[in-house]
Design an enzyme around this catalytic site. Sequence first.
Site, mmCIF file in Angstrom:
data_model
loop_
_atom_site.group_PDB
_atom_site.id
_atom_site.type_symbol
_atom_site.label_atom_id
_atom_site.label_comp_id
_atom_site.label_asym_id
_atom_site.label_seq_id
_atom_site.Cartn_x
_atom_site.Cartn_y
_atom_site.Cartn_z
ATOM 1 N N ASN A 1 0.850 -1.203 0.167
ATOM 2 C CA ASN A 1 0.072 0.046 0.117
ATOM 3 C C ASN A 1 0.827 1.351 0.005
ATOM 4 O O ASN A 1 0.354 2.272 -0.641
ATOM 5 C CB ASN A 1 -0.989 0.150 1.276
ATOM 6 C CG ASN A 1 -0.197 -0.216 2.608
ATOM 7 O OD1 ASN A 1 0.813 -0.658 2.686
ATOM 8 N ND2 ASN A 1 -1.200 0.054 3.355
ATOM 9 N N GLU B 1 5.195 -3.405 11.898
ATOM 10 C CA GLU B 1 4.067 -2.650 11.904
ATOM 11 C C GLU B 1 3.028 -3.831 11.262
ATOM 12 O O GLU B 1 3.248 -4.112 9.991
ATOM 13 C CB GLU B 1 4.336 -1.362 11.089
ATOM 14 C CG GLU B 1 3.030 -0.874 10.709
ATOM 15 C CD GLU B 1 3.114 0.171 9.783
ATOM 16 O OE1 GLU B 1 2.089 0.720 9.316
ATOM 17 O OE2 GLU B 1 4.066 0.648 9.468
ATOM 18 N N CYS C 1 -3.315 0.496 7.300
ATOM 19 C CA CYS C 1 -3.302 0.075 8.720
ATOM 20 C C CYS C 1 -3.825 0.871 9.794
ATOM 21 O O CYS C 1 -4.365 0.428 10.717
ATOM 22 C CB CYS C 1 -1.787 -0.456 9.222
ATOM 23 S SG CYS C 1 -0.847 0.745 9.333
#
Length: 464
Positions: free
Chosen positions: A141, A237, A271
């Site tokens: 992304n 992450e 996220c």
Amino acid sequence: MIAKQFIDIKSPLTDEVIGKVPAMSREDVDEIIQRAKNGFKIWRDKPLHERVEYLYKVAELLLEHEVELTSLLIKEVGKDQKSAKSEVVRTADLIKFTADTAKNMHGQNINADSFPGGNKGKFAIIKHVPIGVVLAVSPFNYPVNLAASKIAPALVSGNAVVFKPATQGSLSGSFLAKLFIEVGLPEGVLGIVTGKGSQIGDYIVTHCDINFINFTGSTEVGNHIAKEAKMVPLLMELGGKDAAVVLEDADLDLTASHIVGGAFAYSGQRCTAIKRVIVVNEVADALAEKIKEQMKKLKVGNPVEIEGTLDVVPLINEGSADFVEGLIEEAKIKGAKLLCGGERKGNLITPTLFDYVTTDMRLAWEEPFGPVLPIIRVNSEEEAIQITNASEYGLQASVFTTNMHRAFEVADKLEVGTVQINNKTERGPDHLPFLGVKSSGIGVQGISYSIEAMTRIKSTVINL
């Protein structure tokens, strides 16, 4: 290294092949890691002022290629023009700031006589030294920004880097990595590994010559890496189910605006996207209506067909669209009230809003990575906190209230890495600490924090 096979990279916008990347073998991986080991021996001994100059040159080169890389991001990961350009410019800023930060980080002297029994002739010199070969794994992304956020701090610290981009995003990520190489890094200091994670993923994360793993991606894959990597230090992450907690004294116009922007930008494929609204009953009706009105302003479409800014674009692949559609259908069956959206054309799902979502629905707990937002009504602030904390994730949360004292009280009770007060959940600016708790991550990112994470302390004790 000569790859024998290649992987076609198709655009999620047109389904056309836009490039190819090598499908590397384990032997290819061995060769690249060996080069990194050799390069590390040279790179770690270069003075810091020389290492930062490489980063400044990369930042300049990145801006020179802004148009080309922006176009590639649009084609490869489906971003609109504004978002793609912003990622390139932001990444150049990140790289420059990383160089600036590194120049101003210092070691430490500790005198032994500050501890009982210590003598004045003993003191320790504390330095941060590079770890070795860093494996940097980036997601689809933000294939440029989240690659640079790993590569730049690792390199400026004196490490060598083996970079593994997500397959979808590997053209954009490799473009960036090649700019680092183009400015003249010593041979092997930055190597690029491409290929299917199912074929080389476990091999590379368990390789005996990888000294650190910096990964951004799904919690499922992150958990797997953590089990496989064993004693290798990690910086991760992972996923999130970021909640917007809305109290009865919130400014509802401001709240609705931030919620819609936070939930639907880049189709929610972030996220840190707001993925659920938890609102007290007193203002739930009014907020739902205001969110619905704000959603009418969203621009929806295909970036290759519509120029300019778009909020909701086709999802990255058919599997992602299928997953989101499944969450939508299950919510309908279980009685959630569909306020708008819920339609699908190919991989494009219209921005979708559900009210009266309950905790027995998957949409209340699972991360959609798509443009669907549930509203969960609660009776009290305490219930809002309880539902927020019941998630397996703990990345970020937002609290909307006009009472700052109350905002801090709620923020202190939320089990997340970051709380945004009267703002959408979001990453950045890139020098702020960025972290998740529970299933949302390990360690702290952010430029100075990433530099510290990818170094180790070495203590030299002087005895006079």
